[in-house]
Design a protein around this motif. Structure first.
Motif, PDB file in Angstrom:
ATOM      1  N   ARG A   9       0.723  -1.413   0.196  1.00 15.03           N
ATOM      2  CA  ARG A   9       0.102   0.202  -0.087  1.00 15.03           C
ATOM      3  C   ARG A   9       1.237   1.383  -0.162  1.00 15.03           C
ATOM      4  O   ARG A   9       0.877   1.988  -0.762  1.00 15.03           O
ATOM      5  N   TYR A  10       2.345   1.340   1.132  1.00 16.75           N
ATOM      6  CA  TYR A  10       3.078   2.455   0.901  1.00 16.75           C
ATOM      7  C   TYR A  10       3.498   2.755  -0.475  1.00 16.75           C
ATOM      8  O   TYR A  10       3.611   4.017  -1.099  1.00 16.75           O
ATOM      9  N   LEU A  11       3.996   1.445  -1.024  1.00 18.47           N
ATOM     10  CA  LEU A  11       5.110   1.425  -2.143  1.00 18.47           C
ATOM     11  C   LEU A  11       4.067   2.206  -3.496  1.00 18.47           C
ATOM     12  O   LEU A  11       3.773   2.557  -4.752  1.00 18.47           O
ATOM     13  N   LEU A  12       2.070   2.136  -3.747  1.00 19.31           N
ATOM     14  CA  LEU A  12       1.232   2.277  -4.432  1.00 19.31           C
ATOM     15  C   LEU A  12       0.845   3.726  -4.310  1.00 19.31           C
ATOM     16  O   LEU A  12       0.525   4.436  -5.298  1.00 19.31           O
ATOM     17  N   ASP A  13       0.946   3.889  -2.569  1.00 23.38           N
ATOM     18  CA  ASP A  13       0.461   5.382  -2.627  1.00 23.38           C
ATOM     19  C   ASP A  13       1.426   6.791  -2.484  1.00 23.38           C
ATOM     20  O   ASP A  13       0.833   7.521  -2.545  1.00 23.38           O
ATOM     21  N   LYS A  14       2.929   5.750  -2.210  1.00 26.80           N
ATOM     22  CA  LYS A  14       3.919   6.850  -2.063  1.00 26.80           C
ATOM     23  C   LYS A  14       3.294   8.415  -2.922  1.00 26.80           C
ATOM     24  O   LYS A  14       3.283   7.996  -4.374  1.00 26.80           O
TER      25      LYS A  14
ATOM     26  N   ARG B  64       3.145   0.514 -11.416  1.00 21.50           N
ATOM     27  CA  ARG B  64       2.994   2.490 -10.890  1.00 21.50           C
ATOM     28  C   ARG B  64       3.046   3.325 -12.161  1.00 21.50           C
ATOM     29  O   ARG B  64       2.308   4.231 -12.099  1.00 21.50           O
ATOM     30  N   ASN B  65       4.108   2.848 -12.587  1.00 26.47           N
ATOM     31  CA  ASN B  65       4.507   4.464 -14.120  1.00 26.47           C
ATOM     32  C   ASN B  65       3.652   3.652 -14.959  1.00 26.47           C
ATOM     33  O   ASN B  65       3.329   4.171 -16.326  1.00 26.47           O
ATOM     34  N   SER B  66       3.286   2.415 -15.210  1.00 31.58           N
ATOM     35  CA  SER B  66       1.902   2.399 -16.494  1.00 31.58           C
ATOM     36  C   SER B  66       0.487   2.912 -17.032  1.00 31.58           C
ATOM     37  O   SER B  66       0.487   3.180 -15.159  1.00 31.58           O
ATOM     38  N   THR B  67       0.426   3.807 -17.670  1.00 29.66           N
ATOM     39  CA  THR B  67      -1.141   4.813 -17.356  1.00 29.66           C
ATOM     40  C   THR B  67      -2.164   3.815 -17.019  1.00 29.66           C
ATOM     41  O   THR B  67      -2.667   4.050 -16.836  1.00 29.66           O
ATOM     42  N   LEU B  68      -2.268   2.793 -17.487  1.00 37.39           N
ATOM     43  CA  LEU B  68      -3.510   2.142 -17.784  1.00 37.39           C
ATOM     44  C   LEU B  68      -3.525   1.241 -16.203  1.00 37.39           C
ATOM     45  O   LEU B  68      -4.805   1.215 -16.125  1.00 37.39           O
ATOM     46  N   PHE B  69      -2.465   1.138 -16.054  1.00 34.22           N
ATOM     47  CA  PHE B  69      -2.486   0.430 -14.156  1.00 34.22           C
ATOM     48  C   PHE B  69      -3.090   1.957 -13.121  1.00 34.22           C
ATOM     49  O   PHE B  69      -3.672   2.147 -12.639  1.00 34.22           O
ATOM     50  N   LYS B  70      -2.436   3.245 -13.434  1.00 35.86           N
ATOM     51  CA  LYS B  70      -2.585   3.830 -12.731  1.00 35.86           C
ATOM     52  C   LYS B  70      -4.445   4.818 -12.692  1.00 35.86           C
ATOM     53  O   LYS B  70      -4.023   5.386 -11.633  1.00 35.86           O
ATOM     54  N   GLU B  71      -4.784   4.228 -13.840  1.00 38.19           N
ATOM     55  CA  GLU B  71      -6.416   4.648 -14.102  1.00 38.19           C
ATOM     56  C   GLU B  71      -6.607   3.861 -13.101  1.00 38.19           C
ATOM     57  O   GLU B  71      -8.186   4.276 -12.647  1.00 38.19           O
ATOM     58  N   LEU B  72      -6.564   3.387 -12.363  1.00 42.68           N
ATOM     59  CA  LEU B  72      -7.228   1.763 -11.414  1.00 42.68           C
ATOM     60  C   LEU B  72      -7.032   3.020  -9.965  1.00 42.68           C
ATOM     61  O   LEU B  72      -6.345   3.807  -9.690  1.00 42.68           O
ATOM     62  N   LYS B  73      -8.371   2.087  -9.057  1.00 42.51           N
ATOM     63  CA  LYS B  73      -8.014   2.330  -7.944  1.00 42.51           C
ATOM     64  C   LYS B  73      -7.086   2.089  -6.836  1.00 42.51           C
ATOM     65  O   LYS B  73      -6.158   1.215  -7.893  1.00 42.51           O
ATOM     66  N   MET B  78      -4.141  -2.730  -5.198  1.00 41.44           N
ATOM     67  CA  MET B  78      -3.410  -3.861  -4.812  1.00 41.44           C
ATOM     68  C   MET B  78      -3.601  -5.498  -4.951  1.00 41.44           C
ATOM     69  O   MET B  78      -3.288  -6.275  -4.798  1.00 41.44           O
ATOM     70  N   VAL B  79      -5.270  -5.513  -4.909  1.00 39.74           N
ATOM     71  CA  VAL B  79      -5.613  -7.161  -4.909  1.00 39.74           C
ATOM     72  C   VAL B  79      -4.540  -7.463  -6.208  1.00 39.74           C
ATOM     73  O   VAL B  79      -4.876  -8.663  -6.621  1.00 39.74           O
ATOM     74  N   LEU B  80      -4.917  -6.960  -7.460  1.00 43.38           N
ATOM     75  CA  LEU B  80      -4.525  -7.450  -8.482  1.00 43.38           C
ATOM     76  C   LEU B  80      -3.172  -7.730  -8.815  1.00 43.38           C
ATOM     77  O   LEU B  80      -2.126  -9.061  -8.698  1.00 43.38           O
ATOM     78  N   LEU B  81      -2.029  -6.802  -8.451  1.00 38.32           N
ATOM     79  CA  LEU B  81      -0.138  -7.378  -7.521  1.00 38.32           C
ATOM     80  C   LEU B  81      -0.706  -8.064  -6.417  1.00 38.32           C
ATOM     81  O   LEU B  81       0.167  -9.380  -6.889  1.00 38.32           O
ATOM     82  N   GLN B 168     -12.755  -3.924  -7.957  1.00 41.10           N
ATOM     83  CA  GLN B 168     -13.982  -3.733  -7.634  1.00 41.10           C
ATOM     84  C   GLN B 168     -14.620  -3.031  -8.836  1.00 41.10           C
ATOM     85  O   GLN B 168     -15.519  -3.309  -9.658  1.00 41.10           O
ATOM     86  N   ASN B 169     -12.948  -2.282  -9.927  1.00 39.63           N
ATOM     87  CA  ASN B 169     -14.154  -2.415 -10.958  1.00 39.63           C
ATOM     88  C   ASN B 169     -13.299  -3.217 -11.818  1.00 39.63           C
ATOM     89  O   ASN B 169     -12.814  -3.031 -13.295  1.00 39.63           O
ATOM     90  N   ARG B 170     -14.519  -4.235 -11.998  1.00 42.44           N
ATOM     91  CA  ARG B 170     -14.036  -5.288 -13.028  1.00 42.44           C
ATOM     92  C   ARG B 170     -14.046  -5.270 -14.561  1.00 42.44           C
ATOM     93  O   ARG B 170     -13.470  -5.449 -15.431  1.00 42.44           O
ATOM     94  N   ARG B 171     -14.845  -4.281 -14.189  1.00 43.91           N
ATOM     95  CA  ARG B 171     -15.551  -4.027 -16.297  1.00 43.91           C
ATOM     96  C   ARG B 171     -14.161  -3.715 -16.940  1.00 43.91           C
ATOM     97  O   ARG B 171     -13.704  -3.644 -17.713  1.00 43.91           O
ATOM     98  N   GLN B 172     -13.257  -2.242 -16.217  1.00 44.26           N
ATOM     99  CA  GLN B 172     -11.857  -1.296 -16.376  1.00 44.26           C
ATOM    100  C   GLN B 172     -11.138  -3.111 -16.906  1.00 44.26           C
ATOM    101  O   GLN B 172     -10.146  -2.596 -17.995  1.00 44.26           O
ATOM    102  N   VAL B 173     -10.815  -3.492 -15.921  1.00 39.31           N
ATOM    103  CA  VAL B 173      -9.463  -4.326 -16.225  1.00 39.31           C
ATOM    104  C   VAL B 173      -9.725  -5.679 -16.720  1.00 39.31           C
ATOM    105  O   VAL B 173      -8.732  -5.543 -18.036  1.00 39.31           O
TER     106      VAL B 173
END
Lengths: 18, 244
Positions: A9-14, B64-73, B78-81, B168-173
């Motif tokens: 969570r920290y790594l994703l949220d930082k 984290r650097n991926s544009t598509l991944f950034k669009e997710l909450k 967390m659950v995907l990774l 949560q956002n299964r449609r987007q995934v």
């Protein structure tokens, strides 16, 4: 309830801008 | 059809430079060794775990650097990774072998090479079997002449898995998965016209990656129960959270 992965969570949220 | 190459290039943008990944992991291992005394050196298994741990940090950074991944909450991220971290590690290892590995050797993220025969002769049954299975898969992927675009698509297909519980956002995934799937299909059709079913062959490798990754997790968990895994690592946290 599942354990929360605080480190992940920290790594994703930082904030990289600071 | 003209949109697909741009989409693939966008996926490649978040790819990390192998040289930079190697330097980061090496620096971290050297810091660790330097902080220890002569009689307190790390054993080979611990070094491998620390290498995997640092690689995992890199993979989280990649996502984290991926544009598509950034669009997710963050909750969905967390659950995907949490669900695919070991598959990403295995895929990362496989790609490194396909790109840099020599016959009969394992190429580590640090650039070092180990002969497979050395590992097989020194490791236990489970680890030896894991290394052999991974090497078989490397041979299959080499025969398919997997390129960078295809590899990155496989990573995205593993990451954007709509079947993961509590997304949560299964449609987007799902939409991202479908988009990547289509881009991969078009790419294989355009670049390998002589190979009629490269797309199908690539997709068939994913259940094998999954199976190896589950065996990796099981192996690591057993070593963890024996107290062999380094504490306070992302690797251990991922393992714990999945098992709890």
């Amino acid at each position: 309830k599942k354990k929360d992965n605080a480190l992940l969570r920290y790594l994703l949220d930082k904030d990289d801008t600071v | 059809a003209t949109l697909a190459p741009n989409f693939l290039n966008q996926l490649l943008e978040s790819e990390q430079d192998e040289g930079q990944v190697c330097s980061k992991v090496l620096a971290s291992l050297q810091r660790e060794q330097a902080s220890r005394g002569k009689h307190d050196r790390l054993n080979t298994f611990t070094i491998m775990c620390k290498m995997a741990d640092q690689t995992l940090f890199g993979l989280v950074e990649w996502a984290r650097n991926s544009t598509l991944f950034k669009e997710l909450k963050v909750e969905d991220q967390m659950v995907l990774l949490q669900s695919c971290w070991s598959e990403l590690l295995v895929l990362d290892h496989l790609c490194r072998q396909v790109t840099y590995g020599k016959q009969g050797c394992i190429y580590l993220v640090t650039g070092q090479q180990i002969e497979v025969s050395t590992i097989i002769s020194q490791a236990g049954v489970t680890l030896s079997s894991l290394v052999s299975r991974a090497q078989d898969l490397v041979s299959k992927l080499k025969a398919l002449h997997l390129d960078r675009h295809e590899f990155v698509c496989l990573k995205y297909l593993v990451l954007f898995n709509p079947d993961v519980k509590s997304v949560q956002n299964r449609r987007q995934v799902e939409q991202t998965q479908e988009r990547v799937n289509r881009a991969l299909m078009e790419h294989t059709q355009q670049t390998h016209q002589g190979h009629s079913d490269k797309f199908g062959q690539l997709l068939l490798r994913l259940p094998e990656v999954r199976s190896i990754s589950l065996q990796v997790e099981e192996y690591l968990f057993q070593r963890h129960l024996q107290g062999d895994l380094p504490c306070n690592s992302l690797l251990t946290e991922m393992l714990h959270t999945k098992r709890s």
